[in-house]
Scaffold this motif. Structure first.
Motif, PDB file in Angstrom:
ATOM      1  N   VAL A 146     186.719  38.358 -35.875  1.00  0.00           N
ATOM      2  CA  VAL A 146     185.323  38.454 -35.437  1.00  0.00           C
ATOM      3  C   VAL A 146     184.947  37.178 -34.686  1.00  0.00           C
ATOM      4  O   VAL A 146     185.627  36.148 -34.788  1.00  0.00           O
ATOM      5  CB  VAL A 146     184.368  38.669 -36.637  1.00  0.00           C
ATOM      6  CG1 VAL A 146     184.667  39.997 -37.321  1.00  0.00           C
ATOM      7  CG2 VAL A 146     184.468  37.521 -37.635  1.00  0.00           C
ATOM      8  N   GLU A 147     183.868  37.252 -33.931  1.00  0.00           N
ATOM      9  CA  GLU A 147     183.394  36.118 -33.130  1.00  0.00           C
ATOM     10  C   GLU A 147     182.310  35.356 -33.875  1.00  0.00           C
ATOM     11  O   GLU A 147     181.482  35.954 -34.580  1.00  0.00           O
ATOM     12  CB  GLU A 147     182.845  36.609 -31.793  1.00  0.00           C
ATOM     13  CG  GLU A 147     183.869  37.299 -30.903  1.00  0.00           C
ATOM     14  CD  GLU A 147     184.935  36.351 -30.394  1.00  0.00           C
ATOM     15  OE1 GLU A 147     184.623  35.153 -30.198  1.00  0.00           O
ATOM     16  OE2 GLU A 147     186.085  36.805 -30.209  1.00  0.00           O
ATOM     17  N   ARG A 148     182.309  34.044 -33.711  1.00  0.00           N
ATOM     18  CA  ARG A 148     181.222  33.237 -34.257  1.00  0.00           C
ATOM     19  C   ARG A 148     179.889  33.698 -33.679  1.00  0.00           C
ATOM     20  O   ARG A 148     179.775  33.961 -32.481  1.00  0.00           O
ATOM     21  CB  ARG A 148     181.438  31.757 -33.912  1.00  0.00           C
ATOM     22  CG  ARG A 148     182.659  31.154 -34.570  1.00  0.00           C
ATOM     23  CD  ARG A 148     182.993  29.778 -34.050  1.00  0.00           C
ATOM     24  NE  ARG A 148     181.833  28.878 -34.058  1.00  0.00           N
ATOM     25  CZ  ARG A 148     181.932  27.552 -34.134  1.00  0.00           C
ATOM     26  NH1 ARG A 148     183.134  26.974 -34.224  1.00  0.00           N
ATOM     27  NH2 ARG A 148     180.849  26.804 -34.127  1.00  0.00           N
ATOM     28  N   ASP A 208     177.500  31.026 -37.198  1.00  0.00           N
ATOM     29  CA  ASP A 208     177.973  30.313 -36.014  1.00  0.00           C
ATOM     30  C   ASP A 208     178.865  29.151 -36.446  1.00  0.00           C
ATOM     31  O   ASP A 208     178.531  27.974 -36.272  1.00  0.00           O
ATOM     32  CB  ASP A 208     176.784  29.819 -35.188  1.00  0.00           C
ATOM     33  CG  ASP A 208     177.210  29.272 -33.823  1.00  0.00           C
ATOM     34  OD1 ASP A 208     178.397  29.465 -33.467  1.00  0.00           O
ATOM     35  OD2 ASP A 208     176.371  28.658 -33.147  1.00  0.00           O
ATOM     36  N   GLU A 209     179.990  29.496 -37.019  1.00  0.00           N
ATOM     37  CA  GLU A 209     180.934  28.489 -37.513  1.00  0.00           C
ATOM     38  C   GLU A 209     182.276  29.164 -37.739  1.00  0.00           C
ATOM     39  O   GLU A 209     182.365  30.391 -37.843  1.00  0.00           O
ATOM     40  CB  GLU A 209     180.451  27.897 -38.841  1.00  0.00           C
ATOM     41  CG  GLU A 209     180.294  28.939 -39.937  1.00  0.00           C
ATOM     42  CD  GLU A 209     179.641  28.391 -41.190  1.00  0.00           C
ATOM     43  OE1 GLU A 209     180.307  28.400 -42.236  1.00  0.00           O
ATOM     44  OE2 GLU A 209     178.465  27.973 -41.096  1.00  0.00           O
ATOM     45  N   THR A 232     186.900  34.360 -38.277  1.00  0.00           N
ATOM     46  CA  THR A 232     186.852  33.824 -36.916  1.00  0.00           C
ATOM     47  C   THR A 232     188.161  33.087 -36.636  1.00  0.00           C
ATOM     48  O   THR A 232     188.952  32.802 -37.546  1.00  0.00           O
ATOM     49  CB  THR A 232     185.685  32.850 -36.742  1.00  0.00           C
ATOM     50  OG1 THR A 232     185.893  31.710 -37.600  1.00  0.00           O
ATOM     51  CG2 THR A 232     184.362  33.504 -37.080  1.00  0.00           C
ATOM     52  N   ARG A 233     188.367  32.726 -35.395  1.00  0.00           N
ATOM     53  CA  ARG A 233     189.528  31.909 -35.047  1.00  0.00           C
ATOM     54  C   ARG A 233     189.395  30.559 -35.763  1.00  0.00           C
ATOM     55  O   ARG A 233     188.348  29.922 -35.714  1.00  0.00           O
ATOM     56  CB  ARG A 233     189.596  31.698 -33.546  1.00  0.00           C
ATOM     57  CG  ARG A 233     190.779  30.836 -33.089  1.00  0.00           C
ATOM     58  CD  ARG A 233     190.818  30.718 -31.588  1.00  0.00           C
ATOM     59  NE  ARG A 233     191.012  32.029 -30.945  1.00  0.00           N
ATOM     60  CZ  ARG A 233     191.080  32.196 -29.625  1.00  0.00           C
ATOM     61  NH1 ARG A 233     190.924  31.159 -28.814  1.00  0.00           N
ATOM     62  NH2 ARG A 233     191.269  33.402 -29.121  1.00  0.00           N
ATOM     63  N   GLY A 234     190.457  30.169 -36.444  1.00  0.00           N
ATOM     64  CA  GLY A 234     190.438  28.911 -37.180  1.00  0.00           C
ATOM     65  C   GLY A 234     189.844  29.013 -38.570  1.00  0.00           C
ATOM     66  O   GLY A 234     189.806  28.020 -39.302  1.00  0.00           O
ATOM     67  N   GLY A 235     189.382  30.198 -38.957  1.00  0.00           N
ATOM     68  CA  GLY A 235     188.800  30.371 -40.285  1.00  0.00           C
ATOM     69  C   GLY A 235     189.884  30.400 -41.361  1.00  0.00           C
ATOM     70  O   GLY A 235     190.907  31.061 -41.202  1.00  0.00           O
ATOM     71  N   ALA A 236     189.673  29.681 -42.444  1.00  0.00           N
ATOM     72  CA  ALA A 236     190.649  29.611 -43.522  1.00  0.00           C
ATOM     73  C   ALA A 236     190.476  30.810 -44.455  1.00  0.00           C
ATOM     74  O   ALA A 236     189.401  31.004 -45.037  1.00  0.00           O
ATOM     75  CB  ALA A 236     190.486  28.313 -44.305  1.00  0.00           C
TER      76      ALA A 236
END
Length: 389
Positions: A146-148, A208-209, A232-236
């Motif tokens: 998903v997108e921020r 938004d993160e 999101t991209r980079g989400g742990a």
């Protein structure tokens, strides 16, 4: 079977042609216990009016799964075979207070008899081997990218045979915008009930993160759960145990009472009122409508053009998702309190509660009306709405 088509035999085919007139989150499935073996799929009808909406649709189909065959499970429930180990009975009894297993009843799993005496209620009658979201458990959940700061529309379908789920959106507040494919005035929250056969559309705003947010389906009255993850991209992404710390509550009618149809039925008086009493016990595992089982049932007779109201009263001590084929109905009263509730095709009936639904007899035929707990349907809780010639 035979309503109206006979079973599709091996090697046989049949073509269906039908107009696509009702947008929304729908599904298709076998109307036998084959649904227990995952013979089901989403059927999403998009609305051209929403073509420009800036939102990401995500479709999730929930199931309960057993390594035992449906026939083995049914034999265990009816007492014709032992039901020990995984995939067996949950251990609850409804044959009076003696022998009552209180497991799963300590967290609000009870009710009043109307005279101040507490009564136990049954919540689940099968302990499954797994609970699935898009055929996956929480040991390996589906990850949706998903997108921020984006908007997500969850199209959720409970295809389970005998399990109701609380949908928990966690730290993101959701907005329920449709039930059973029909729009409702948005209702905000973080936990929503989803009974067998029901569908629920929830709109979410992703923070938004960078992050990962699990959306869980919590088994009603128990600790098991399934779900999926929005990331999101980079989400742990962290591991989520398939069992929670505390059993959930049994379903009530609070959410149903809060729903208002975006497109209600036209205002008119009912031409016909039909009382339907839901009954049954775990002893002998027999489930009835107006005291009758399928095969001895009394059809609900209607005529084309009539407005019909069904007054559904649950006299059993287990909840039931009641489903009508061929029509959508509107919830118009709960325990006698009139209101303009949701338009849907499956409504939850908690023990000792009453829900009135209204529908217009505009689709001639012979249509099944049954409990969407398919083992209840298979052991009697079914009749038909039958149009007079």
């Amino acid at each position: 079977p035979d309503l109206p088509q006979p079973l599709l035999q091996p090697g046989q085919s049949y073509d269906y042609s039908f107009p696509v007139t009702t947008p929304g989150t729908h599904w298709m499935h076998a109307h036998t216990l084959q649904e227990q073996q995952l013979l089901a799929a989403p059927l999403i009808v998009t609305d051209p009016a929403e073509a420009g909406a800036d939102e990401q649709p995500l479709v999730v189909l929930f199931h309960d799964f057993s390594f035992k065959t449906p026939e083995e499970l049914l034999a265990g429930l009816t007492g014709s075979a032992p039901a020990s180990g995984n995939g067996g009975m949950a251990g609850h009894s409804m044959s009076g207070m003696s022998g009552m297993d209180m497991q799963g009843m300590s967290d609000g799993q009870g009710m009043s008899d109307g005279q101040g005496m507490a009564m136990p209620m049954d919540v689940n009658d099968i302990q499954y081997d797994a609970y699935l979201a898009n055929d996956r458990t929480l040991d390996d959940p589906q990850l949706f990218a998903v997108e921020r700061n984006g908007t997500v529309r969850l199209r959720l379908i409970n295809g389970a045979t005998a399990t109701a789920f609380w949908v928990d959106t966690g730290s993101i507040e959701g907005e329920a915008i449709a039930v059973d494919g029909n729009a409702v005035t948005p209702v905000r929250g973080r936990r929503f009930p989803l009974a067998m056969g029901q569908r629920l559309d929830i709109r979410l705003r992703i923070p938004d993160e960078a992050g990962a947010w699990p959306i869980l389906a919590l088994r009603e009255g128990s600790v098991e759960r399934t779900g999926f993850v929005l990331a999101t991209r980079g989400g742990a992404v962290k591991r989520i145990a398939p069992v929670g710390d505390q059993a959930t509550a049994a379903f009530d009618l609070a959410f149903e009472s809060s729903l208002v149809a975006a497109k209600p039925l036209a205002l008119r008086s009912a031409n016909r009122n039909q009382a339907v009493e839901i009954g049954g016990t775990m002893q002998g595992y027999s489930w009835t409508l107006n005291g009758r089982t399928w095969g001895n049932h009394q059809p609900i007779a209607v005529r084309k053009g009539e407005r019909i109201e069904l007054v559904l009263r649950n006299a059993s001590i287990m909840g039931h998702p009641m489903h009508l084929h061929g029509h959508h109905f509107q919830v118009v009263a709960i325990d006698g309190r009139r209101f303009a509730g949701a338009v849907r095709d499956t409504v939850w009936l908690p023990p000792m509660r009453e829900v009135t639904v209204a529908f217009d007899a505009a689709n001639p035929g012979t249509w099944a009306f049954h409990c969407h707990h398919l083992y209840h349907m298979a052991t009697g809780m079914m009749t038909v709405v039958d149009y007079a010639a």
